[in-house]
Design a protein around this motif. Structure first.
Motif, PDB file in Angstrom:
ATOM      1  N   LEU A 325       0.836  -1.198   0.000  1.00 34.26           N
ATOM      2  CA  LEU A 325       0.000   0.000   0.000  1.00 34.26           C
ATOM      3  C   LEU A 325       0.871   1.248   0.000  1.00 34.26           C
ATOM      4  O   LEU A 325       1.969   1.252   0.562  1.00 34.26           O
ATOM      5  CB  LEU A 325      -0.913   0.035   1.223  1.00 34.26           C
ATOM      6  CG  LEU A 325      -1.996  -1.027   1.347  1.00 34.26           C
ATOM      7  CD1 LEU A 325      -2.761  -0.850   2.644  1.00 34.26           C
ATOM      8  CD2 LEU A 325      -2.945  -0.969   0.166  1.00 34.26           C
ATOM      9  N   SER A 326       0.383   2.299  -0.616  1.00 35.32           N
ATOM     10  CA  SER A 326       0.984   3.621  -0.537  1.00 35.32           C
ATOM     11  C   SER A 326      -0.136   4.616  -0.297  1.00 35.32           C
ATOM     12  O   SER A 326      -1.310   4.326  -0.544  1.00 35.32           O
ATOM     13  CB  SER A 326       1.735   3.967  -1.820  1.00 35.32           C
ATOM     14  OG  SER A 326       2.818   3.091  -2.030  1.00 35.32           O
ATOM     15  N   ALA A 327       0.233   5.803   0.194  1.00 40.61           N
ATOM     16  CA  ALA A 327      -0.789   6.785   0.541  1.00 40.61           C
ATOM     17  C   ALA A 327      -0.301   8.188   0.240  1.00 40.61           C
ATOM     18  O   ALA A 327       0.902   8.454   0.180  1.00 40.61           O
ATOM     19  CB  ALA A 327      -1.168   6.655   2.020  1.00 40.61           C
ATOM     20  N   VAL A 328      -1.267   9.086   0.057  1.00 45.11           N
ATOM     21  CA  VAL A 328      -1.006  10.515  -0.078  1.00 45.11           C
ATOM     22  C   VAL A 328      -1.755  11.227   1.040  1.00 45.11           C
ATOM     23  O   VAL A 328      -2.958  11.018   1.214  1.00 45.11           O
ATOM     24  CB  VAL A 328      -1.479  11.062  -1.436  1.00 45.11           C
ATOM     25  CG1 VAL A 328      -1.265  12.573  -1.507  1.00 45.11           C
ATOM     26  CG2 VAL A 328      -0.755  10.365  -2.575  1.00 45.11           C
ATOM     27  N   CYS A 329      -1.035  12.032   1.808  1.00 47.13           N
ATOM     28  CA  CYS A 329      -1.641  12.855   2.850  1.00 47.13           C
ATOM     29  C   CYS A 329      -1.291  14.313   2.578  1.00 47.13           C
ATOM     30  O   CYS A 329      -0.231  14.614   2.020  1.00 47.13           O
ATOM     31  CB  CYS A 329      -1.139  12.451   4.243  1.00 47.13           C
ATOM     32  SG  CYS A 329      -1.936  10.958   4.912  1.00 47.13           S
ATOM     33  N   VAL A 330      -2.174  15.223   2.982  1.00 44.78           N
ATOM     34  CA  VAL A 330      -1.944  16.645   2.775  1.00 44.78           C
ATOM     35  C   VAL A 330      -1.997  17.347   4.124  1.00 44.78           C
ATOM     36  O   VAL A 330      -2.864  17.054   4.957  1.00 44.78           O
ATOM     37  CB  VAL A 330      -2.975  17.242   1.787  1.00 44.78           C
ATOM     38  CG1 VAL A 330      -4.404  17.070   2.288  1.00 44.78           C
ATOM     39  CG2 VAL A 330      -2.675  18.705   1.519  1.00 44.78           C
ATOM     40  N   TYR A 331      -1.042  18.265   4.353  1.00 41.90           N
ATOM     41  CA  TYR A 331      -0.888  18.931   5.643  1.00 41.90           C
ATOM     42  C   TYR A 331      -0.919  20.443   5.446  1.00 41.90           C
ATOM     43  O   TYR A 331      -0.404  20.976   4.449  1.00 41.90           O
ATOM     44  CB  TYR A 331       0.435  18.524   6.300  1.00 41.90           C
ATOM     45  CG  TYR A 331       0.578  17.037   6.497  1.00 41.90           C
ATOM     46  CD1 TYR A 331       0.141  16.419   7.663  1.00 41.90           C
ATOM     47  CD2 TYR A 331       1.142  16.242   5.503  1.00 41.90           C
ATOM     48  CE1 TYR A 331       0.265  15.056   7.832  1.00 41.90           C
ATOM     49  CE2 TYR A 331       1.266  14.874   5.673  1.00 41.90           C
ATOM     50  CZ  TYR A 331       0.824  14.284   6.833  1.00 41.90           C
ATOM     51  OH  TYR A 331       0.941  12.928   7.004  1.00 41.90           O
ATOM     52  N   SER A 332      -1.499  21.121   6.427  1.00 44.50           N
ATOM     53  CA  SER A 332      -1.549  22.576   6.410  1.00 44.50           C
ATOM     54  C   SER A 332      -0.286  23.142   7.055  1.00 44.50           C
ATOM     55  O   SER A 332       0.111  22.713   8.144  1.00 44.50           O
ATOM     56  CB  SER A 332      -2.792  23.064   7.153  1.00 44.50           C
ATOM     57  OG  SER A 332      -2.726  24.446   7.393  1.00 44.50           O
ATOM     58  N   VAL A 333       0.339  24.116   6.391  1.00 40.43           N
ATOM     59  CA  VAL A 333       1.540  24.739   6.945  1.00 40.43           C
ATOM     60  C   VAL A 333       1.202  25.479   8.233  1.00 40.43           C
ATOM     61  O   VAL A 333       1.999  25.501   9.176  1.00 40.43           O
ATOM     62  CB  VAL A 333       2.172  25.695   5.914  1.00 40.43           C
ATOM     63  CG1 VAL A 333       3.322  26.474   6.532  1.00 40.43           C
ATOM     64  CG2 VAL A 333       2.663  24.912   4.701  1.00 40.43           C
ATOM     65  N   SER A 334       0.017  26.055   8.299  1.00 44.88           N
ATOM     66  CA  SER A 334      -0.374  26.772   9.517  1.00 44.88           C
ATOM     67  C   SER A 334      -0.495  25.826  10.698  1.00 44.88           C
ATOM     68  O   SER A 334      -0.158  26.186  11.838  1.00 44.88           O
ATOM     69  CB  SER A 334      -1.701  27.511   9.293  1.00 44.88           C
ATOM     70  OG  SER A 334      -2.741  26.609   8.961  1.00 44.88           O
ATOM     71  N   ASP A 335      -0.947  24.576  10.456  1.00 48.14           N
ATOM     72  CA  ASP A 335      -1.012  23.592  11.542  1.00 48.14           C
ATOM     73  C   ASP A 335       0.391  23.249  12.036  1.00 48.14           C
ATOM     74  O   ASP A 335       0.614  23.113  13.246  1.00 48.14           O
ATOM     75  CB  ASP A 335      -1.719  22.327  11.063  1.00 48.14           C
ATOM     76  CG  ASP A 335      -3.208  22.546  10.822  1.00 48.14           C
ATOM     77  OD1 ASP A 335      -3.734  23.569  11.309  1.00 48.14           O
ATOM     78  OD2 ASP A 335      -3.833  21.702  10.147  1.00 48.14           O
ATOM     79  N   MET A 336       1.318  23.079  11.106  1.00 47.59           N
ATOM     80  CA  MET A 336       2.698  22.783  11.503  1.00 47.59           C
ATOM     81  C   MET A 336       3.288  23.935  12.300  1.00 47.59           C
ATOM     82  O   MET A 336       3.925  23.735  13.350  1.00 47.59           O
ATOM     83  CB  MET A 336       3.555  22.514  10.264  1.00 47.59           C
ATOM     84  CG  MET A 336       3.212  21.254   9.507  1.00 47.59           C
ATOM     85  SD  MET A 336       4.340  20.995   8.106  1.00 47.59           S
ATOM     86  CE  MET A 336       3.682  19.466   7.452  1.00 47.59           C
ATOM     87  N   SER A 337       3.101  25.153  11.815  1.00 42.42           N
ATOM     88  CA  SER A 337       3.653  26.318  12.489  1.00 42.42           C
ATOM     89  C   SER A 337       3.088  26.465  13.900  1.00 42.42           C
ATOM     90  O   SER A 337       3.813  26.836  14.842  1.00 42.42           O
ATOM     91  CB  SER A 337       3.347  27.570  11.668  1.00 42.42           C
ATOM     92  OG  SER A 337       3.843  28.727  12.302  1.00 42.42           O
ATOM     93  N   LYS A 338       1.809  26.119  14.050  1.00 39.04           N
ATOM     94  CA  LYS A 338       1.184  26.231  15.374  1.00 39.04           C
ATOM     95  C   LYS A 338       1.775  25.226  16.349  1.00 39.04           C
ATOM     96  O   LYS A 338       1.974  25.530  17.532  1.00 39.04           O
ATOM     97  CB  LYS A 338      -0.322  26.030  15.242  1.00 39.04           C
ATOM     98  CG  LYS A 338      -1.100  26.316  16.508  1.00 39.04           C
ATOM     99  CD  LYS A 338      -2.593  26.222  16.268  1.00 39.04           C
ATOM    100  CE  LYS A 338      -3.373  26.546  17.547  1.00 39.04           C
ATOM    101  NZ  LYS A 338      -4.839  26.471  17.330  1.00 39.04           N
ATOM    102  N   VAL A 339       2.081  24.015  15.883  1.00 39.08           N
ATOM    103  CA  VAL A 339       2.688  23.005  16.758  1.00 39.08           C
ATOM    104  C   VAL A 339       4.049  23.490  17.256  1.00 39.08           C
ATOM    105  O   VAL A 339       4.378  23.360  18.446  1.00 39.08           O
ATOM    106  CB  VAL A 339       2.826  21.659  16.007  1.00 39.08           C
ATOM    107  CG1 VAL A 339       3.707  20.692  16.791  1.00 39.08           C
ATOM    108  CG2 VAL A 339       1.461  21.046  15.766  1.00 39.08           C
TER     109      VAL A 339
END
Length: 779
Positions: A325-339
């Motif tokens: 299996l392989s997968a594609v996920c999408v992440y928000s830069v604002s979520d990363m910056s908040k962490v």
């Protein structure tokens, strides 16, 4: 304990397979499969050169700069098969000998693999190569149709990997090179470094533990910042987790970031990052699973929109290849910056069993906040640069660079889960469809040298097609998209290819064009062609979200093809599904036909065994494809099967030989047979007289030769002959030149399926072992 872990691993794989089997929306298949063909795009390669794995788009010069083993090429961006210039950069005999003396393979390792290609502010290019396990960098320029290396020979340690097959990442910000690679020959000193300043990571397991670097990206977080923040550089990689207590080493995916203005500390962390923070990135494909491992990312930022709206698209593969299996996920830069700016830290705590356990830090956080860039709040405290940071803040970040919170994808789940060849690379382009909405189209490279084209429509993942880019299949090692040409560029061990994002001409009917649900393409009723939306002068028929073909004009009826059969023979009627999502249904004289011992449903047609008088009549091959609005049925082929022969059939003869009529007279035939009998008798008598054949009455012959011969014949005759079935060969899809006759590229109901025009659409099938027996004595 180890046995228990192995049992749990087996249980997890079986459980995962069952879960995926039940989650069909997550396991997509491409609607169309496009085999490799020269018309799919432009190819560049040179004999004796391999590993075309480094690309630099010089859209200002109209060039694709391509790095390979020992060579750098300047190719025409509009057609990369046209080489404008090239330059060789080979290792010397002395360098190759030293590399071999260090135990490296002279044929694979002791060469110069181009690994770094970046554009500098003055227009020159910065290039680095592995240089026989002694990395070296240089400056390169393009002028008057020539590529020129300046031969300045800078030390490439920390800028380029020693090992040509080791993953690395780098980015040029201004004239500063940020790179993530290894600092030593053994590859045991991983480093994230900025040159020429030399600011780098600590050699500590809590910072980097056996990392596998993936990609880098810059974020302009200082733009319109109310806090006076600094720009960031993000790094994606995977590493052995120090914060998980397992019996075996667990690999996890990470994202780290540093501040552009970081200059290191005054006493603590001298020449080291004071802003290095990292967090775990998760792509939750299934429950109760080991984390999937990140392989590549693509940064998408909306034009004229703030950086907080940017997205990272990432591809992941499982830790165990037992689960394909392989997968594609999408992440928000604002979520990363908040962490990173607000999240909790993890800190190591010693426990009684003499090992360190990582737990969430619940104490007081020093001020300024560890890992933060210099902002307005720090400047009010008199801290204008990282050299002014207090030791307490620096000691904290040196010991605890890991964030406690895990970064999850948008909506908490993957965009796409794929069962098949592992994903390797991804690029994303945004296109406006005929409905006025904009869609992110993902182009994903695989280990088998194919490229998937997929779109997410309001939570529904749809794979438009899978195109074979390289033959023989080679993993796609680099994938780029040019906004100037609108084309994709892929590189592998074998060569480099350039392909358009869409080839609308593959759909030859309105129904096929609409059911493709490609935002690039729509049906033009005036020209009766599937046309690119960007080139259309009129309103097109398109339904990307629903696949609604109700607006399509009624297709012309399919003209029946006359087909001859012989009683007792075998007959094949050709018909291939127009897409991978379509199912084929057969009718005989308007009644549904079911598989049986005499009717075999093949992928590309119907096989009739031992044909009888009742098998004559009208046969229709129907394609049924489901969309979000309805089941759409279209006639792909129609046959009029006649006994003996049909007028104008010309093809489709029965499989058994036909008795000859209108030949020589019976008297002449009898004379020929009599002559043959006399000759055979004379030949037999001569062989008996010469002793070449044993006489039947010599029963007491002690030689045993006759017995041996008889025994051999008996054994040979005792073997059973196996029944074999020939497989029909699929024709490759030809972009724009296929006329709709190959697999997965039919026109639905609007193209006449003409057996008289296509030699592959023949009713003859050579099945010599499947003979009709009309005499019981032969059994």
């Amino acid at each position: 304990a180890m046995c228990l872990l192995q049992y749990l691993s087996i249980f997890w794989i079986l459980h995962s397979a069952l879960v995926v089997e039940g989650e069909s929306p997550l396991s997509c298949i491409p609607r169309r499969t496009v085999p490799h063909h020269r018309d799919n795009g432009y190819l560049f390669r040179e004999e004796g050169v391999s590993n075309y794995s480094t690309m630099l788009l010089r859209e200002d010069l109209g060039l694709l700069v391509l790095g390979a083993r020992g060579s750098i090429y300047a190719l025409d961006l509009g057609n990369i098969s046209h080489k404008k210039a090239s330059v060789k950069w080979d290792v010397t005999d002395q360098q190759a000998k030293e590399c071999e003396n260090k135990g490296k393979d002279p044929q694979s390792h002791c060469k110069n693999y181009i690994r770094t290609l970046h554009t500098m502010e003055d227009g020159r290019m910065y290039v680095c190569g592995t240089n026989a396990f002694d990395p070296e960098c240089d400056y390169m320029s393009y002028a008057d149709g020539k590529l020129t290396l300046e031969k300045k020979a800078e030390d490439g340690k920390g800028k380029c990997p020693f090992d040509p097959f080791q993953r690395y990442a780098s980015i040029m910000v201004g004239d500063d090179l940020y790179s993530a690679t290894s600092m030593n020959f053994l590859g045991s000193e991983p480093v994230v470094i900025r040159n020429p300043a030399g600011i780098r990571t600590e050699f500590k397991a809590s910072w980097l533990q056996d990392p596998n670097f993936v990609s880098m990206a810059q974020m302009p977080e200082s733009d319109d910042s109310n806090e006076g923040d600094d720009d960031k550089v993000y790094l994606f990689f995977s590493e052995t987790a120090v914060d998980y207590d397992f019996y075996t080493r667990l690999v996890v995916s990470r994202v780290a970031r540093v501040c552009k203005g970081d200059m290191g500390g005054q006493r603590t962390l001298q020449k080291k990052w004071t802003s290095f923070l990292k967090a775990m990135v998760d792509c939750p494909v299934l429950e109760f699973q080991l984390p999937f491992i990140i392989q590549d990312t693509f940064l998408w930022c909306e034009p004229q929109q703030p950086w907080k709206s940017c997205l990272f698209f990432a591809v992941f593969t499982p830790q165990s290849m037992a689960l394909p299996l392989s997968a594609v996920c999408v992440y928000s830069v604002s979520d990363m910056s908040k962490v990173f700016s607000e999240g909790k830290y993890k800190t190591p705590e010693p426990v009684k069993t003499s090992f360190v356990k990582w737990v969430m830090y619940s104490g007081d956080v020093p001020s300024p906040r560890p890992g933060a860039c210099i902002d307005n709040a720090a400047r009010k405290l008199g801290i204008t640069q990282t050299l002014d940071l207090p030791d307490r803040t620096l000691q904290f970040i040196r010991d605890s660079p890991l964030m406690d919170q895990v970064i999850l994808p948008k909506d908490g789940k993957p965009l796409l889960v794929w069962r098949g060849a592992a994903f390797t690379r991804i690029v994303v382009n945004q296109v406006q469809a005929a409905d006025g909405e904009k869609y992110h189209v993902m182009f994903i490279g695989t280990e088998d040298g194919t490229m998937l084209k997929a779109v997410n429509y309001d939570g529904e993942m749809f794979i438009i097609e899978e195109v074979q880019l390289f033959q023989p299949p080679e993993p796609i090692k680099v994938l780029k998209f040019s906004n100037v040409t609108g084309h994709l560029y892929a590189g592998s061990e074998f060569g480099a290819v350039q392909i358009p994002p869409a080839n609308c001409s593959r759909s030859l009917s309105c129904m096929d064009c609409v059911l493709a649900r490609d935002p690039y393409c729509g049906w033009d009723k005036t020209t009766a062609k599937c046309t690119a939306v960007s080139d259309a002068q009129r309103e097109l028929i398109q339904s990307v979200k629903q696949g609604d073909t109700s607006l399509c004009p009624h297709p012309a009826p399919v003209k029946p093809v006359n087909q001859s059969m012989e009683v007792g023979g075998n007959l094949k009627l050709h018909c291939s599904p127009p897409s991978n999502l379509a199912k084929i249904r057969w009718e005989h004289n308007t009644l549904p036909l079911s598989p049986s011992t005499r009717f075999l449903f093949l992928h590309d047609g119907l096989l009739i065994f031992n044909a009888s008088f009742a098998d004559a009549g009208r046969y229709r091959c129907l394609s049924v494809e489901r969309s979000n609005t309805d089941n759409y049925t279209t006639t792909v082929a129609e046959y009029q099967v006649c006994r003996d022969s049909c007028a104008g059939s010309g093809q489709g003869k029965a499989l058994l030989p036909e008795a000859q009529r209108g030949g020589p007279s019976v008297v002449g035939l009898q004379a020929v047979v009599g002559l043959l009998v006399v000759l055979l008798a004379a030949l037999l008598a001569w062989n008996l007289w010469k002793g070449h054949l044993p006489v039947p009455w010599r029963c007491n012959d002690k030689s045993g030769a006759g017995q041996g011969a008889n025994q051999a014949l008996s054994q040979q005759g005792g073997h059973n002959s196996s029944v074999t079935q020939q497989q029909t060969e699929n024709k490759p899809l030809v972009s724009g030149a296929d006329n709709g006759r190959s697999n997965n590229n039919h026109t639905g109901g609007e193209v006449v399926f003409s057996a008289a025009q296509d030699e592959n659409v023949s009713a003859k099938v050579d099945l010599p072992s499947m003979k009709y027996i009309d005499d019981e004595s032969e059994i």
